[in-house]
Write an enzyme that holds these catalytic residues in place. Structure first.
Site, PDB file in Angstrom:
ATOM      1  CG  LEU A  59       4.778  -9.247   1.385  1.00 40.82           C
ATOM      2  CD1 LEU A  59       3.489  -8.840   2.092  1.00 40.82           C
ATOM      3  CD2 LEU A  59       4.471  -9.930   0.067  1.00 40.82           C
ATOM      4  CG  ASP A  60       8.303  -5.006  -3.449  1.00 48.97           C
ATOM      5  OD1 ASP A  60       9.320  -5.690  -3.246  1.00 48.97           O
ATOM      6  OD2 ASP A  60       7.751  -4.912  -4.564  1.00 48.97           O
ATOM      7  CD  GLU A  61       9.771   1.246   2.841  1.00 53.64           C
ATOM      8  OE1 GLU A  61       9.614   2.147   3.698  1.00 53.64           O
ATOM      9  OE2 GLU A  61      10.742   1.229   2.036  1.00 53.64           O
TER      10      GLU A  61
END
Length: 233
Positions: A59-61
């Site tokens: 998942l993106d940060e």
């Protein structure tokens, strides 16, 4: 043990001898980053707690929500195989700029690493080097105030930044997206308004169907309610 802070700490939702389902808070990396050795990441935290952890997806940060972690290399291989054959159901919720249409739609493009400005994006040339098919199913959840919509996105493929790119290319950028959205849109939320709320997978060893849902993250739900009040007034 210290009390877990909702939406700030990683939480283990499911654990068995082969894999975990965790809740990743916004602001935490999914995997270690060579340039950010001191930054907390899901794989590092799980390894610290359980001794083993192998990544299967990311998942993106600043995306919150449900994420899978393999506890063995064989499980990592099997989950990646399920992902490759589109046998894992993954759903996202996004607050986007604009009034999203009532009719559900499917976005199907060829995604490339560089669309011409150094950013990932879709290409009209399916034969372009490195182009990979990206498919996202989108549907409206509700219209909110401030010309904002809550949209559900279901991944059929899992390309990097796929939901963000497809929504932006359709003209409905995700609030708080400082990479693909314009400056005004990127400042309209406390962070990237994207949440991985749904995850379904047939267990790679037991064949049991595992299904999980995580309510909208606290900070994004607070923003949704604020915008909703503007509609009701």
């Amino acid at each position: 043990a210290p009390r877990i802070r909702p939406n700030h700490d990683l939480a283990i939702i499911h654990r068995d001898p082969h894999m975990l389902i965790v809740y990743k808070p916004p602001g935490m990396l999914s995997v270690p980053s060579p340039g950010r050795r001191d930054a907390k990441n899901v794989i590092g935290v799980v390894r610290h707690i359980l001794g083993m952890a192998f990544p299967v997806h990311r998942l993106d940060e600043f995306t919150s929500g449900l994420m899978m972690v393999a506890l063995t290399e064989e499980c990592q291989r099997r989950i990646k195989n399920l992902l490759f054959h589109h046998r894992v159901e993954r759903g996202y919720l996004a607050l986007v700029s604009g009034r999203f249409p009532e009719e559900p739609c499917t976005v199907r493009t060829q995604m490339v690493r560089n669309r011409g400005d150094g950013l990932r994006g879709s290409s009209e040339d399916s034969d372009e080097d490195g182009a990979r098919e990206a498919i996202t199913h989108l549907k409206l959840r509700e219209h909110l105030g401030g010309n904002v919509s809550l949209v559900e996105a279901r991944l059929e493929t899992g390309r990097t930044h796929q939901v963000r790119i497809h929504l932006n290319e359709k003209g409905y950028p995700v609030l708080g997206d400082n990479l693909y959205a314009s400056t005004g849109i990127s400042r309209a939320a406390p962070r990237l308004a994207l949440h991985a709320f749904k995850l379904e997978i047939r267990h790679p060893f037991t064949n049991e169907m595992l299904a999980f849902e995580a309510p909208f993250a606290d900070d994004l739900e607070a923003l949704r309610r604020l915008l909703l009040r503007n509609v009701v007034r």
